[in-house]
Enzyme design. Structure first.
Site, PDB file in Angstrom:
ATOM      1  N   LEU A  57       0.678   5.698   0.078  1.00 48.90           N
ATOM      2  CA  LEU A  57      -0.185   6.862   0.252  1.00 48.90           C
ATOM      3  C   LEU A  57       0.640   8.106   0.541  1.00 48.90           C
ATOM      4  O   LEU A  57       1.584   8.070   1.328  1.00 48.90           O
ATOM      5  CB  LEU A  57      -1.164   6.640   1.408  1.00 48.90           C
ATOM      6  CG  LEU A  57      -1.996   7.862   1.825  1.00 48.90           C
ATOM      7  CD1 LEU A  57      -3.066   8.150   0.780  1.00 48.90           C
ATOM      8  CD2 LEU A  57      -2.632   7.664   3.190  1.00 48.90           C
ATOM      9  N   CYS A  60       0.856  -1.189   0.000  1.00 49.82           N
ATOM     10  CA  CYS A  60       0.000   0.000   0.000  1.00 49.82           C
ATOM     11  C   CYS A  60       0.887   1.232   0.000  1.00 49.82           C
ATOM     12  O   CYS A  60       1.962   1.215   0.587  1.00 49.82           O
ATOM     13  CB  CYS A  60      -0.897  -0.002   1.237  1.00 49.82           C
ATOM     14  SG  CYS A  60      -1.967   1.432   1.355  1.00 49.82           S
ATOM     15  N   GLU A  69       1.835  -4.303  -5.538  1.00 47.47           N
ATOM     16  CA  GLU A  69       0.813  -5.345  -5.438  1.00 47.47           C
ATOM     17  C   GLU A  69      -0.314  -5.084  -6.432  1.00 47.47           C
ATOM     18  O   GLU A  69      -0.761  -3.946  -6.606  1.00 47.47           O
ATOM     19  CB  GLU A  69       0.272  -5.393  -4.006  1.00 47.47           C
ATOM     20  CG  GLU A  69      -0.702  -6.539  -3.756  1.00 47.47           C
ATOM     21  CD  GLU A  69      -1.005  -6.717  -2.281  1.00 47.47           C
ATOM     22  OE1 GLU A  69      -2.162  -7.013  -1.940  1.00 47.47           O
ATOM     23  OE2 GLU A  69      -0.068  -6.552  -1.471  1.00 47.47           O
TER      24      GLU A  69
END
Length: 377
Positions: free
Chosen positions: A235, A233, A267
């Site tokens: 951000l 992830c 991913e």
């Protein structure tokens, strides 16, 4: 699929009569996050279905499948670690109106499973250093007087005159990492994990001031990825978007992969905006490699590009195909560079951009045993 716009979200909220004010989500660059990222999906887009807008509760109930309870679904989202029971509800519901984070006021874009009582507050207060959250300013100010943390609770593995990076083990700093995931979920539409942070390492980017290290963004990666992913992830917080920080996060993830002597890839699947961010980074670096090898006798192959950039061959090939740089000529695949891309790249290189200096990274690939990757009370 279409992007969930500000207008669509506002109409939905008003039709439900559950919020006092409309969302004021700022325009930001993708945090590449799914991000953002457990981050199980990588970055940063607001994907919504092609379903027509809902005009009222009665119509919504008619569209719900048998046995589905909206209230029960929201409760499951709040209390469980998984947020995938109903993706439509996740992308539409915004339970936090406003967040005070340091000197910035943030307006969340999506649902985040904070305790239920916080959804009743007009503003929630989050400590920008320890990421603890409070429902009133009195409790928050009392905490700030006692909080002694001035940087993320991990090892600083990179520092230049612009940013610093910290490596944080989700198993050793569970509370901080869970709070980070709760914060990031407010800006990632399909982040699917926030509770079980043990299998992940978090790489947090900060800026520095006389008050401490201020969170800018982060990416996470699995300690042991069966598919070889180097990002789970990613951000960049909204107040720092469109300033080049997202590109630094991506570059740093590949710098770590190069130190590991591995080929890295984010991913999958990537969100639409996440794919655009990564493809821009990939195309710029691939063009640089090709232009630097122009006029040389060495044959440039997809494998050689992959090795130089620590990218997987699939990512290299897909990028070449998207840029229409791979052609089939005289029974052989060849790489061509359109004149338009050369001029575009020369224009980009004229701009001053900050980059990661790999020589400044003080890091060795961590080695984990089976017990290090799971719960260890």
């Amino acid at each position: 699929m279409k992007t969930l716009t500000h207008a669509t979200f506002t109409e939905f909220v008003e039709s439900q009569n559950t919020q006092k004010s409309a969302s004021v989500g700022p325009d930001g660059e993708p945090s590449t996050a799914r991000a953002s990222a457990e981050p199980s999906a990588t970055p940063v887009t607001a994907d919504a279905g092609d379903d027509p807008e809902v005009d009222g509760k009665e119509e919504e109930k008619d569209d719900e499948p048998a046995g589905f309870s909206r209230e029960a679904e929201i409760e499951k989202l709040r209390t469980s670690g998984s947020m995938t029971q109903n993706p439509t509800e996740v992308s539409r519901i915004r339970n936090i109106s406003k967040v005070q984070f340091g000197r910035h006021d943030l307006f969340p874009w999506y649902f985040s499973p904070y305790p239920e009582q916080f959804s009743l507050e007009d503003v929630i207060y989050i400590c920008e250093f320890c990421l603890s959250y409070y429902g009133d300013d009195f409790a928050f100010n009392r905490h700030r007087k006692k909080c002694s943390l001035l940087h993320p609770p991990g090892n600083e593995i990179y520092r230049d005159d612009y940013v610093s990076f910290f490596e944080i083990d989700g198993r050793r700093q569970r509370t901080w990492c869970r709070n980070l995931c709760l914060l990031s979920k407010m800006f990632l539409d399909h982040k699917t994990l926030y509770y079980d942070v043990d299998p992940f390492l978090f790489y947090v980017m900060t800026t520095r001031s006389e008050k401490g290290f201020h969170l800018v963004g982060y990416f996470s990666k699995e300690k042991e990825s069966a598919d070889g992913y180097n990002v789970a992830c990613i951000l960049t917080l909204p107040q720092y978007q469109r300033k080049g920080f997202g590109r630094l996060l991506i570059q740093f993830s590949y710098a770590l992969s190069k130190i590991e002597n591995k080929l890295g890839s984010p991913e999958k699947p990537l969100s639409d905006l996440g794919l655009l961010s990564y493809r821009q980074f990939w195309s710029e670096n691939i063009l640089d490699v090709l232009l630097n090898n122009c006029g040389k006798d060495d044959k440039v192959t997809i494998e050689s590009i992959s090795s130089v950039l620590s990218m997987t061959t699939q990512d290299v090939e897909h990028t070449l195909q998207a840029l229409k740089m791979q052609v089939y000529h005289k029974s052989d695949h060849k790489i061509v560079i359109p004149e338009k891309l050369i001029k575009q790249r020369e224009k980009q290189m004229g701009k001053v951009r900050r980059t990661i200096d790999s020589e400044r990274i003080q890091w060795k690939p961590p080695v984990f045993t089976a017990s290090n990757r799971t719960w260890g009370w």
